[in-house]
Scaffold this motif. Structure first.
Motif, PDB file in Angstrom:
ATOM      1  N   CYS A   1      -4.354   2.419   3.694  1.00 37.88           N
ATOM      2  CA  CYS A   1      -4.080   2.156   2.264  1.00 37.88           C
ATOM      3  C   CYS A   1      -2.618   2.479   1.950  1.00 37.88           C
ATOM      4  CB  CYS A   1      -4.976   3.015   1.366  1.00 37.88           C
ATOM      5  SG  CYS A   1      -6.729   2.690   1.533  1.00 37.88           S
ATOM      6  N   ILE A   2      -2.124   3.567   2.532  1.00 38.72           N
ATOM      7  CA  ILE A   2      -0.736   3.973   2.284  1.00 38.72           C
ATOM      8  C   ILE A   2       0.230   2.928   2.864  1.00 38.72           C
ATOM      9  CG2 ILE A   2       1.034   5.729   2.799  1.00 38.72           C
ATOM     10  CD1 ILE A   2      -1.364   7.785   2.891  1.00 38.72           C
TER      11      ILE A   2
ATOM     12  N   ASN B   1      -0.342  -0.215   3.494  1.00 40.53           N
ATOM     13  CA  ASN B   1      -0.415  -1.461   2.721  1.00 40.53           C
ATOM     14  C   ASN B   1       0.320  -1.332   1.398  1.00 40.53           C
ATOM     15  OD1 ASN B   1      -1.922  -2.642   4.689  1.00 40.53           O
ATOM     16  ND2 ASN B   1      -3.892  -2.184   3.740  1.00 40.53           N
ATOM     17  N   ARG B   2       0.118  -0.199   0.759  1.00 37.14           N
ATOM     18  CA  ARG B   2       0.742   0.005  -0.541  1.00 37.14           C
ATOM     19  C   ARG B   2       2.263   0.024  -0.431  1.00 37.14           C
ATOM     20  NH1 ARG B   2      -1.091   4.318  -5.013  1.00 37.14           N
ATOM     21  NH2 ARG B   2      -3.078   3.397  -4.489  1.00 37.14           N
ATOM     22  N   GLU B   3       2.744   0.694   0.629  1.00 36.14           N
ATOM     23  CA  GLU B   3       4.192   0.858   0.804  1.00 36.14           C
ATOM     24  C   GLU B   3       4.839  -0.324   1.521  1.00 36.14           C
ATOM     25  OE1 GLU B   3       6.444   3.648   0.130  1.00 36.14           O
ATOM     26  OE2 GLU B   3       4.871   3.873  -1.379  1.00 36.14           O
TER      27      GLU B   3
ATOM     28  N   THR C   1      -7.335   6.153   4.724  1.00 38.45           N
ATOM     29  CA  THR C   1      -6.271   6.472   3.752  1.00 38.45           C
ATOM     30  C   THR C   1      -4.899   6.049   4.290  1.00 38.45           C
ATOM     31  OG1 THR C   1      -6.062   8.760   4.541  1.00 38.45           O
ATOM     32  CG2 THR C   1      -7.562   8.381   2.694  1.00 38.45           C
TER      33      THR C   1
ATOM     34  N   GLU D   1      -2.435   9.888  -4.366  1.00 40.09           N
ATOM     35  CA  GLU D   1      -2.871   8.779  -5.241  1.00 40.09           C
ATOM     36  C   GLU D   1      -3.973   7.966  -4.560  1.00 40.09           C
ATOM     37  OE1 GLU D   1       1.646   8.361  -7.031  1.00 40.09           O
ATOM     38  OE2 GLU D   1       0.806   6.668  -5.910  1.00 40.09           O
ATOM     39  N   VAL D   2      -3.786   7.729  -3.267  1.00 37.64           N
ATOM     40  CA  VAL D   2      -4.782   6.959  -2.512  1.00 37.64           C
ATOM     41  C   VAL D   2      -6.106   7.729  -2.449  1.00 37.64           C
ATOM     42  CG1 VAL D   2      -5.353   6.196  -0.156  1.00 37.64           C
ATOM     43  CG2 VAL D   2      -3.144   5.593  -1.155  1.00 37.64           C
TER      44      VAL D   2
ATOM     45  N   GLU E   1      -7.998   7.443  -5.633  1.00 38.04           N
ATOM     46  CA  GLU E   1      -8.637   6.126  -5.785  1.00 38.04           C
ATOM     47  C   GLU E   1      -9.875   5.976  -4.911  1.00 38.04           C
ATOM     48  OE1 GLU E   1      -6.050   2.759  -5.185  1.00 38.04           O
ATOM     49  OE2 GLU E   1      -4.689   3.553  -6.696  1.00 38.04           O
TER      50      GLU E   1
ATOM     51  N   VAL F   1       1.990   9.791  -2.281  1.00 36.46           N
ATOM     52  CA  VAL F   1       1.267   8.509  -2.181  1.00 36.46           C
ATOM     53  C   VAL F   1      -0.144   8.760  -1.646  1.00 36.46           C
ATOM     54  CG1 VAL F   1       1.277   6.187  -1.176  1.00 36.46           C
ATOM     55  CG2 VAL F   1       3.442   7.295  -1.754  1.00 36.46           C
TER      56      VAL F   1
END
Ligand code: S3P
Length: 172
Positions: A36-37, A39-41, A33, A63-64, A67, A60
């Motif tokens: 993912c955070i 990468n997203r940010e 997780t 949300e991750v 998903e 965030v």
């Protein structure tokens, strides 16, 4: 055996290492997780906490978690605080079996003391902070389906213990 294997537990409990080893042994994909955070940010966790604050990070993270919980057959390496939100736990449990990797405060301190990427432990007295946070979080981590004590065990032993539990008859 299509359920997700979800590793939860305190920072430094060994979730990331064990998740990677388990995924390799079981030929499954691993999803972290925190990664993912990041990468997203497009920025590291320290910066997200410093610039946007912990509540934003948790938003965030939620949300991750929502998903990745929809996936099946993967190994999920959860950030240590992901289970502080009961909705996150409920989502992770929908398709997954939760394993709590536990370690003593001394062992956690030994493992994290040279690392700087965890904003919550960048304090004057990280050893004391670890003890306080472990006490605050005990009830959340206790919601795992299985508790794995990692103290004094090799990664190989920990993976074997988890795989042994998965082979119990009530697992699909
Ligand atoms: C946190 C744990 C970290 C990371 C963030 C917050 C926590 O992940 O999500 O620094 O609240 O316990 P790791 O458990 O992988 O270090």
């Amino acid at each position: 055996m299509n359920c997700n294997l979800v590793l939860i537990g305190f920072m430094g409990a060994g979730k990331s290492l064990i998740a990677k080893k388990l995924a390799a042994l079981l030929k499954r994909e691993v999803i972290a997780t925190d990664e993912c955070i990041i990468n997203r940010e497009g920025r590291p966790i320290n910066e997200i906490f410093r610039v946007s604050g912990e509540p934003y990070f948790r938003k965030v993270e939620k949300e991750v978690v929502a998903e990745v919980s929809r996936r099946t057959g993967v190994v999920i390496d959860c950030g240590g605080g992901a289970v502080l939100d009961p909705e996150n736990i409920a989502r992770l449990k929908e398709n997954g079996t939760l394993f709590h990797l536990s370690a003593t405060p001394d062992e956690i301190f030994r493992r994290v003391k040279t690392q700087k990427h965890r904003p919550l432990l960048n304090t004057e007295n990280p050893r004391k902070k670890i003890e306080e946070m472990l006490a605050q979080r005990a009830d959340f981590y206790a919601q795992a389906d299985f508790m794995i004590d990692t103290n004094g065990k090799s990664p190989k032993q920990i993976c074997e213990e988890i795989i042994g539990l998965l082979e119990l008859p009530n697992h699909q």
